[in-house]
Design a protein around this motif. Structure first.
Motif, PDB file in Angstrom:
ATOM      1  N   LEU A 216       0.937  -1.664  -0.164  1.00 43.14           N
ATOM      2  CA  LEU A 216       0.038   0.076   0.461  1.00 43.14           C
ATOM      3  C   LEU A 216       0.864   1.925  -0.052  1.00 43.14           C
ATOM      4  N   THR A 217       2.110   1.100   0.552  1.00 40.58           N
ATOM      5  CA  THR A 217       2.803   2.110   1.006  1.00 40.58           C
ATOM      6  C   THR A 217       4.809   2.035   0.243  1.00 40.58           C
ATOM      7  N   HIS A 218       5.354   2.316  -0.691  1.00 38.24           N
ATOM      8  CA  HIS A 218       6.010   1.179  -0.604  1.00 38.24           C
ATOM      9  C   HIS A 218       7.871   2.686  -0.623  1.00 38.24           C
ATOM     10  N   SER A 219       8.654   3.195  -0.254  1.00 36.73           N
ATOM     11  CA  SER A 219       9.943   3.873  -1.354  1.00 36.73           C
ATOM     12  C   SER A 219       9.872   3.701  -2.255  1.00 36.73           C
ATOM     13  N   GLN A 220      10.960   5.268  -3.141  1.00 38.25           N
ATOM     14  CA  GLN A 220      11.581   5.027  -4.014  1.00 38.25           C
ATOM     15  C   GLN A 220      12.799   3.904  -3.972  1.00 38.25           C
ATOM     16  N   SER A 221      13.493   3.416  -3.033  1.00 33.92           N
ATOM     17  CA  SER A 221      14.458   2.269  -2.966  1.00 33.92           C
ATOM     18  C   SER A 221      13.519   0.785  -3.489  1.00 33.92           C
ATOM     19  N   ASP A 222      12.507   0.741  -2.387  1.00 32.53           N
ATOM     20  CA  ASP A 222      11.948  -0.555  -3.279  1.00 32.53           C
ATOM     21  C   ASP A 222      11.936  -0.434  -4.410  1.00 32.53           C
ATOM     22  N   VAL A 223      11.638   0.561  -5.490  1.00 34.21           N
ATOM     23  CA  VAL A 223      10.846   0.873  -6.852  1.00 34.21           C
ATOM     24  C   VAL A 223      12.595  -0.350  -7.098  1.00 34.21           C
ATOM     25  N   ASN A 224      12.072  -1.075  -8.490  1.00 33.56           N
ATOM     26  CA  ASN A 224      12.144  -2.572  -9.306  1.00 33.56           C
ATOM     27  C   ASN A 224      13.154  -3.210  -9.050  1.00 33.56           C
ATOM     28  N   LYS A 225      12.437  -4.127  -7.697  1.00 29.01           N
ATOM     29  CA  LYS A 225      12.012  -5.001  -6.923  1.00 29.01           C
ATOM     30  C   LYS A 225      10.908  -6.045  -7.097  1.00 29.01           C
ATOM     31  N   LEU A 226      11.519  -7.400  -6.826  1.00 28.84           N
ATOM     32  CA  LEU A 226      10.470  -7.946  -6.714  1.00 28.84           C
ATOM     33  C   LEU A 226      10.639  -8.909  -4.871  1.00 28.84           C
ATOM     34  N   VAL A 227       9.355  -8.789  -4.145  1.00 29.95           N
ATOM     35  CA  VAL A 227       9.303 -10.127  -3.020  1.00 29.95           C
ATOM     36  C   VAL A 227       8.698 -10.437  -3.089  1.00 29.95           C
ATOM     37  N   LEU A 228       9.753 -12.096  -2.354  1.00 31.03           N
ATOM     38  CA  LEU A 228       8.875 -13.148  -2.324  1.00 31.03           C
ATOM     39  C   LEU A 228       8.746 -14.177  -0.726  1.00 31.03           C
ATOM     40  N   THR A 229       8.018 -14.316  -0.326  1.00 37.85           N
ATOM     41  CA  THR A 229       7.681 -14.745   1.108  1.00 37.85           C
ATOM     42  C   THR A 229       8.828 -16.293   0.567  1.00 37.85           C
ATOM     43  N   ASN A 230       8.637 -16.415   2.114  1.00 40.08           N
ATOM     44  CA  ASN A 230       9.087 -18.347   2.246  1.00 40.08           C
ATOM     45  C   ASN A 230       8.267 -18.994   2.152  1.00 40.08           C
ATOM     46  N   SER A 231       7.346 -19.027   1.538  1.00 37.03           N
ATOM     47  CA  SER A 231       6.112 -19.484   1.069  1.00 37.03           C
ATOM     48  C   SER A 231       6.020 -20.200  -0.506  1.00 37.03           C
ATOM     49  N   ILE A 232       7.306 -19.799  -1.201  1.00 28.51           N
ATOM     50  CA  ILE A 232       7.108 -20.424  -2.565  1.00 28.51           C
ATOM     51  C   ILE A 232       7.938 -21.565  -2.061  1.00 28.51           C
TER      52      ILE A 232
END
Length: 420
Positions: free
Chosen positions: A322-338
């Motif tokens: 819902l919010t993320h900083s500019q430093s988060d742009v250009n990334k994919l976040v995976l959880t350990n459920s994968i």
């Protein structure tokens, strides 16, 4: 029935003006009659009528009943009305608001003979409240193609938005859906180019093909109960840059190729359905995968060339972006459920420079990271090397990238096929 008396028949007759109230009954020769019908041409050319109050005895509103009532600005249809004929409101050039009161009984519009038929012909309708379902044939929807319609509210007695229902309502800006809606039909809001936001109720289960084609939507939240989103639903929505698929344990059947302009994605459930081979999310800059997702399906992020980083995020810290900083742009976040990454899942992600593979990951499909020639670091958190399909990594990755694994698993990785 209320009937029409022509001026020629009685030059001294008094025509309706201002606010008109239809009586529940009339007494003629000591006999009381219920008033149940607005007859054909009953208020034909009564240009000075501003309001008509219909009682709950009225059952039928016949052809031309209010034809030419140019000062009539609002009409409320009570629950007793079972049928409105197709020419009842023709020429009401001042009619801006139309209200159909809540009822579990259908209202009949089935005599419309073609799309955009004459029910609201010449009516500059801006606001509609629809409190009941209606009968109609084919694509002859009474509200389709009303280019002046701006505000639409669907009542809680309605569980389905019919196919073509509001197609080509190009001025539609505000839509409120009732909390019982389970299905939105084919092309229901197609070409509603002014519609920038819509909130779906938790009850929604399916959205038909082309339902929001070429809309002005900027952000989309798909509730957890949605089971199917058909092809072309959100195609040509060029302003749609943010997509949230809410958490659910149920797999979502969704045609993802509609989301070519999405830059920010939260995926809270497994996906299945029809995919092209590449370029599902070509504009994607930030994506977060929720804790209910166990599989990254084949080709899912293939061609997301703007992504530069894939990392694991602890389930408890899932943000739904819902919010993320500019430093988060250009990334994919995976959880350990994968536990599984499908074939070609990240192929052609040419922006990728760094990957962290989840500790529960057991397999990676063939060509999963093919043509990702800029990867510099691959970090695998699982002490047991995931099984690999063919050509998982680009040759440049194998030759140049640093592989990081748990210290106690160095020997295992060095002997594992594909990792060695």
């Amino acid at each position: 029935a209320i009937t029409y008396l022509s001026q020629e028949a009685d030059a001294n007759s008094q025509y309706a003006k201002g606010e008109v109230t239809i009586p529940e009954s009339v007494k003629i020769n000591d006999v009381t009659y219920r008033v149940t019908e607005i007859g054909e041409s009953a208020f034909h050319d009564c240009t000075d009528i501003t309001t008509v109050k219909l009682t709950n005895n009225i059952v039928y509103i016949c052809d031309y009943a209010f034809q030419g009532c140019t000062s009539l600005s609002k009409l409320v249809i009570p629950t007793s009305v079972s049928k409105i004929y197709q020419y009842a409101l023709v020429g009401c050039t001042g009619l801006k608001e139309f209200v159909v009161e809540d009822s579990s009984e259908d209202i009949d519009f089935s005599n419309l003979t073609s799309p955009n038929d004459a029910l609201f012909k010449e009516c500059p309708l801006e606001t509609v409240y629809l409190g009941r379902k209606y009968l109609y044939f084919g694509s002859s929807c009474p509200f389709g193609g009303i280019t002046t319609l701006k505000n639409l509210t669907i009542g809680s007695m309605i569980d389905e938005i019919y196919p073509y229902a509001f197609k080509d309502c190009t001025a539609l800006e505000n839509v409120v859906l009732g909390n019982q809606i389970t299905a939105i039909g084919k092309e229901a809001f197609m070409n509603c180019s002014a519609l920038q936001h819509i909130s779906f109720p938790e009850s929604l289960e399916s959205i038909g093909s082309g339902a929001f084609y070429k809309n002005g939507l900027k952000e989309l939240v798909l509730p957890g109960n949605v089971k199917k989103v058909d092809s072309g639903c959100f195609n040509k929505c060029t302003a749609l840059t943010k997509l949230i698929v809410e958490d659910s344990e149920t797999t979502l059947n969704m045609y993802v190729d509609d989301f070519k302009y999405v830059e920010t994605l939260y995926l809270g459930r497994n996906l299945c359905g029809q995919y092209a081979y590449v370029n599902h999310f070509p504009a994607l800059k930030y994506a977060e995968i929720g804790p209910n997702v166990t599989t990254i399906d084949n080709y899912l992020f293939s061609g997301s060339s703007l992504l530069q980083l894939i990392e694991v995020k602890d389930d408890a810290n899932s943000t739904k972006m819902l919010t993320h900083s500019q430093s988060d742009v250009n990334k994919l976040v995976l959880t350990n459920s994968i536990t599984e990454i499908g074939g070609s899942a990240f192929s052609n992600c040419t922006g990728l420079t760094e990957i962290t593979l989840p500790e529960n990951l057991s397999s990676i499909g063939g060509s999963a990271f093919s043509k990702c020639e800029n990867i510099q670091v691959v970090k695998s958190l699982n002490s047991c090397p995931p099984t690999l399909g063919s050509n998982v990594y680009n040759v440049a990755t194998i030759q140049n990238a640093v592989l990081q694994v748990p210290e106690d698993a160095i020997s295992t990785y060095s002997q594992a096929e594909g990792w060695n």
